[in-house]
Design a protein around this motif. Sequence first.
Motif, PDB file in Angstrom:
ATOM      1  N   LYS A 275       4.054   8.239  -0.510  1.00  0.00           N
ATOM      2  CA  LYS A 275       4.403   9.031  -1.695  1.00  0.00           C
ATOM      3  C   LYS A 275       4.646  10.459  -1.234  1.00  0.00           C
ATOM      4  CE  LYS A 275       4.205   9.771  -6.390  1.00  0.00           C
ATOM      5  NZ  LYS A 275       3.161   9.421  -7.353  1.00  0.00           N
ATOM      6  N   LEU A 276       5.830  10.963  -1.553  1.00  0.00           N
ATOM      7  CA  LEU A 276       6.265  12.267  -1.035  1.00  0.00           C
ATOM      8  C   LEU A 276       6.262  13.331  -2.120  1.00  0.00           C
ATOM      9  CD1 LEU A 276       9.326  11.071   1.056  1.00  0.00           C
ATOM     10  CD2 LEU A 276       7.061  11.713   1.920  1.00  0.00           C
ATOM     11  N   PRO A 277       6.051  14.565  -1.718  1.00  0.00           N
ATOM     12  CA  PRO A 277       6.237  15.672  -2.653  1.00  0.00           C
ATOM     13  C   PRO A 277       7.734  15.963  -2.770  1.00  0.00           C
ATOM     14  CG  PRO A 277       5.760  16.565  -0.493  1.00  0.00           C
ATOM     15  CD  PRO A 277       5.757  15.052  -0.349  1.00  0.00           C
ATOM     16  N   PRO A 278       8.138  16.724  -3.767  1.00  0.00           N
ATOM     17  CA  PRO A 278       9.546  17.104  -3.836  1.00  0.00           C
ATOM     18  C   PRO A 278       9.898  18.108  -2.741  1.00  0.00           C
ATOM     19  CG  PRO A 278       8.289  18.198  -5.576  1.00  0.00           C
ATOM     20  CD  PRO A 278       7.353  17.229  -4.908  1.00  0.00           C
ATOM     21  N   TYR A 279      11.105  17.974  -2.213  1.00  0.00           N
ATOM     22  CA  TYR A 279      11.652  18.973  -1.275  1.00  0.00           C
ATOM     23  C   TYR A 279      12.784  19.708  -1.989  1.00  0.00           C
ATOM     24  CZ  TYR A 279       8.923  16.312   2.034  1.00  0.00           C
ATOM     25  OH  TYR A 279       7.873  15.687   2.658  1.00  0.00           O
TER      26      TYR A 279
ATOM     27  N   PHE B 138      10.001   4.926  11.564  1.00  0.00           N
ATOM     28  CA  PHE B 138       8.877   4.024  11.324  1.00  0.00           C
ATOM     29  C   PHE B 138       9.277   2.826  10.464  1.00  0.00           C
ATOM     30  CE2 PHE B 138       7.190   8.301  12.030  1.00  0.00           C
ATOM     31  CZ  PHE B 138       6.415   8.032  13.154  1.00  0.00           C
ATOM     32  N   PRO B 139       8.536   1.695  10.610  1.00  0.00           N
ATOM     33  CA  PRO B 139       8.840   0.502   9.819  1.00  0.00           C
ATOM     34  C   PRO B 139       8.266   0.590   8.412  1.00  0.00           C
ATOM     35  CG  PRO B 139       7.035   0.035  11.317  1.00  0.00           C
ATOM     36  CD  PRO B 139       7.457   1.458  11.603  1.00  0.00           C
ATOM     37  N   LEU B 140       8.559   1.673   7.716  1.00  0.00           N
ATOM     38  CA  LEU B 140       8.089   1.830   6.334  1.00  0.00           C
ATOM     39  C   LEU B 140       8.828   0.854   5.433  1.00  0.00           C
ATOM     40  CD1 LEU B 140       8.034   5.717   6.275  1.00  0.00           C
ATOM     41  CD2 LEU B 140       6.051   4.263   5.751  1.00  0.00           C
ATOM     42  N   THR B 141       8.129   0.346   4.425  1.00  0.00           N
ATOM     43  CA  THR B 141       8.771  -0.546   3.450  1.00  0.00           C
ATOM     44  C   THR B 141       9.422   0.254   2.331  1.00  0.00           C
ATOM     45  OG1 THR B 141       7.156  -2.242   3.970  1.00  0.00           O
ATOM     46  CG2 THR B 141       8.340  -2.495   1.885  1.00  0.00           C
ATOM     47  N   PHE B 142       8.787   1.368   1.967  1.00  0.00           N
ATOM     48  CA  PHE B 142       9.357   2.181   0.892  1.00  0.00           C
ATOM     49  C   PHE B 142       8.862   3.618   0.978  1.00  0.00           C
ATOM     50  CE2 PHE B 142       5.300   0.798  -0.845  1.00  0.00           C
ATOM     51  CZ  PHE B 142       4.840   1.879  -1.569  1.00  0.00           C
ATOM     52  N   ILE B 143       9.573   4.499   0.296  1.00  0.00           N
ATOM     53  CA  ILE B 143       9.020   5.809  -0.050  1.00  0.00           C
ATOM     54  C   ILE B 143       8.968   5.880  -1.569  1.00  0.00           C
ATOM     55  CG2 ILE B 143       9.949   6.952   2.009  1.00  0.00           C
ATOM     56  CD1 ILE B 143      11.901   8.386  -0.128  1.00  0.00           C
ATOM     57  N   ASN B 144       8.079   6.717  -2.073  1.00  0.00           N
ATOM     58  CA  ASN B 144       8.020   6.998  -3.507  1.00  0.00           C
ATOM     59  C   ASN B 144       8.280   8.487  -3.669  1.00  0.00           C
ATOM     60  OD1 ASN B 144       7.358   7.448  -6.173  1.00  0.00           O
ATOM     61  ND2 ASN B 144       5.604   6.064  -6.144  1.00  0.00           N
ATOM     62  N   SER B 145       9.352   8.815  -4.381  1.00  0.00           N
ATOM     63  CA  SER B 145       9.791  10.205  -4.496  1.00  0.00           C
ATOM     64  C   SER B 145      10.086  10.464  -5.979  1.00  0.00           C
ATOM     65  CB  SER B 145      11.052  10.370  -3.636  1.00  0.00           C
ATOM     66  OG  SER B 145      11.514  11.674  -3.666  1.00  0.00           O
ATOM     67  N   VAL B 146       9.389  11.372  -6.643  1.00  0.00           N
ATOM     68  CA  VAL B 146       8.573  12.434  -6.132  1.00  0.00           C
ATOM     69  C   VAL B 146       7.192  12.443  -6.798  1.00  0.00           C
ATOM     70  CG1 VAL B 146      10.522  13.979  -5.688  1.00  0.00           C
ATOM     71  CG2 VAL B 146       9.393  14.096  -7.930  1.00  0.00           C
ATOM     72  N   ASN B 147       6.277  13.105  -6.121  1.00  0.00           N
ATOM     73  CA  ASN B 147       5.028  13.465  -6.759  1.00  0.00           C
ATOM     74  C   ASN B 147       5.280  14.693  -7.636  1.00  0.00           C
ATOM     75  OD1 ASN B 147       2.222  13.836  -7.290  1.00  0.00           O
ATOM     76  ND2 ASN B 147       1.805  12.812  -5.359  1.00  0.00           N
ATOM     77  N   SER B 148       4.240  15.166  -8.284  1.00  0.00           N
ATOM     78  CA  SER B 148       4.402  16.348  -9.133  1.00  0.00           C
ATOM     79  C   SER B 148       4.897  17.543  -8.309  1.00  0.00           C
ATOM     80  CB  SER B 148       3.089  16.686  -9.823  1.00  0.00           C
ATOM     81  OG  SER B 148       2.011  16.620  -8.928  1.00  0.00           O
TER      82      SER B 148
ATOM     83  N   VAL C 123       0.860  -1.184   0.000  1.00  0.00           N
ATOM     84  CA  VAL C 123       0.000   0.000   0.000  1.00  0.00           C
ATOM     85  C   VAL C 123       0.894   1.231   0.000  1.00  0.00           C
ATOM     86  CG1 VAL C 123      -1.678   1.341   1.333  1.00  0.00           C
ATOM     87  CG2 VAL C 123      -1.913  -1.146   1.167  1.00  0.00           C
ATOM     88  N   GLU C 124       0.501   2.207  -0.810  1.00  0.00           N
ATOM     89  CA  GLU C 124       1.215   3.491  -0.849  1.00  0.00           C
ATOM     90  C   GLU C 124       0.260   4.557  -0.335  1.00  0.00           C
ATOM     91  OE1 GLU C 124       3.746   4.586  -4.314  1.00  0.00           O
ATOM     92  OE2 GLU C 124       2.173   6.052  -4.734  1.00  0.00           O
ATOM     93  N   LEU C 125       0.659   5.243   0.719  1.00  0.00           N
ATOM     94  CA  LEU C 125      -0.152   6.331   1.270  1.00  0.00           C
ATOM     95  C   LEU C 125       0.315   7.628   0.619  1.00  0.00           C
ATOM     96  CD1 LEU C 125      -2.222   7.442   3.314  1.00  0.00           C
ATOM     97  CD2 LEU C 125      -0.341   7.539   4.985  1.00  0.00           C
ATOM     98  N   ASN C 126      -0.587   8.272  -0.094  1.00  0.00           N
ATOM     99  CA  ASN C 126      -0.228   9.485  -0.850  1.00  0.00           C
ATOM    100  C   ASN C 126      -0.279  10.699   0.075  1.00  0.00           C
ATOM    101  OD1 ASN C 126       0.045  11.594  -2.612  1.00  0.00           O
ATOM    102  ND2 ASN C 126      -1.543  10.920  -4.036  1.00  0.00           N
ATOM    103  N   LEU C 127       0.895  11.189   0.451  1.00  0.00           N
ATOM    104  CA  LEU C 127       0.978  12.351   1.349  1.00  0.00           C
ATOM    105  C   LEU C 127       1.247  13.627   0.568  1.00  0.00           C
ATOM    106  CD1 LEU C 127       3.102  10.864   4.298  1.00  0.00           C
ATOM    107  CD2 LEU C 127       0.605  11.068   4.114  1.00  0.00           C
ATOM    108  N   SER C 128       0.924  13.633  -0.714  1.00  0.00           N
ATOM    109  CA  SER C 128       1.410  14.739  -1.545  1.00  0.00           C
ATOM    110  C   SER C 128       0.494  15.161  -2.677  1.00  0.00           C
ATOM    111  CB  SER C 128       2.780  14.356  -2.115  1.00  0.00           C
ATOM    112  OG  SER C 128       2.767  13.035  -2.602  1.00  0.00           O
TER     113      SER C 128
END
Length: 311
Positions: A165-169, A185-195, A125-130
């Motif tokens: 899913k992260l926005p660009p910094y 946190f025990p995250l499995t992955f991040i997805n970088s970057v959103n638009s 599961v990917e939680l979209n934070l962006s």
Amino acid sequence: MTSTATHIGNFQFDNCLMNAAGVRCMSIKELEAIRHSKAGAFVTKTATLEERAGNPHPRMASTPLGTINSMGLPNKGFPYYLDYLLSLQKENADQSNILSVVGMSQLETHVILQTIQNSDYQGLVELNLSCPNVPGKPQIAYDFETTEKLLKDIFTYYKKPLGVKLPPYFDIVHFDQMADILNQFPLTFINSVNSIGNGLVIDDETVVIKPKNGFGGIGGDYIKPTALANVHAFYQRLKPSIQIIGTGGVKSGRDAFEHILCGASMVQIGSAFGYEDVPIFERVQKELQDIMTEKGYQTIEDFRGKLHYID
Ligand code: DHB
């Protein structure tokens, strides 16, 4: 023979290339087209608790260098996607995929994730934070305190593999601060970057999309340097158990190669998948394999994260 196979957590993928959430992935028909292509997996359109029509049209436009969109999270509601993924799981479909979700409030996000936790779904599961495009709702992951609190609350009950899913910094201190939060946190992955959120494209004297008087998320060629910087910055800072999906500005094997060099374990294609549809996965895979062959790399682990610096 070169291989573009990869893994995220315990999930194996024949090909490290896949779609990016938002493009051609809202209906089961579109998801089936990706599933039967050379893509290693699909990710769903970000799903909310309830079905949404999204923002008024026109809500997406192209330029010679990329795209601007303000879709506003149109989707069929997360049970539509969860039921589909559960049916694939039941059929023992050999491929794992990613369910992208977010609530319209923290409470909704918890309802969605608790439902997934209590379901038979065993996938990613990917939680979209962006998402930058819902009027009045900020991009969650630009609010560091809220992000930390949200993840703290989620991991009290959520025990399945989860990514964000992260926005660009754009600032080194922000890379440091966000990585410090994620590493708790025990995250499995991040997805970088959103638009890149809230750009503005003008044609003659007029904006090109209707929502928010023309402001929208930018994708495509414009965002590759920002995407590579984010992938590499997080690769340098995250604990090794948190893998990275690289997204942003990928339209060729060379672009995918650069994302992997920066540390990405999987690479997603958004704007260019919009233009080319499913044949893009085979084309980009072949171009990536040609580069690997020329350089003598057999697997993506031979060069992943091994970006060279100038002494
Ligand atoms: C939308 C756009 C995004 O970039 C995103 O991450 C999620 C949603 C959208 O407007 O639908």
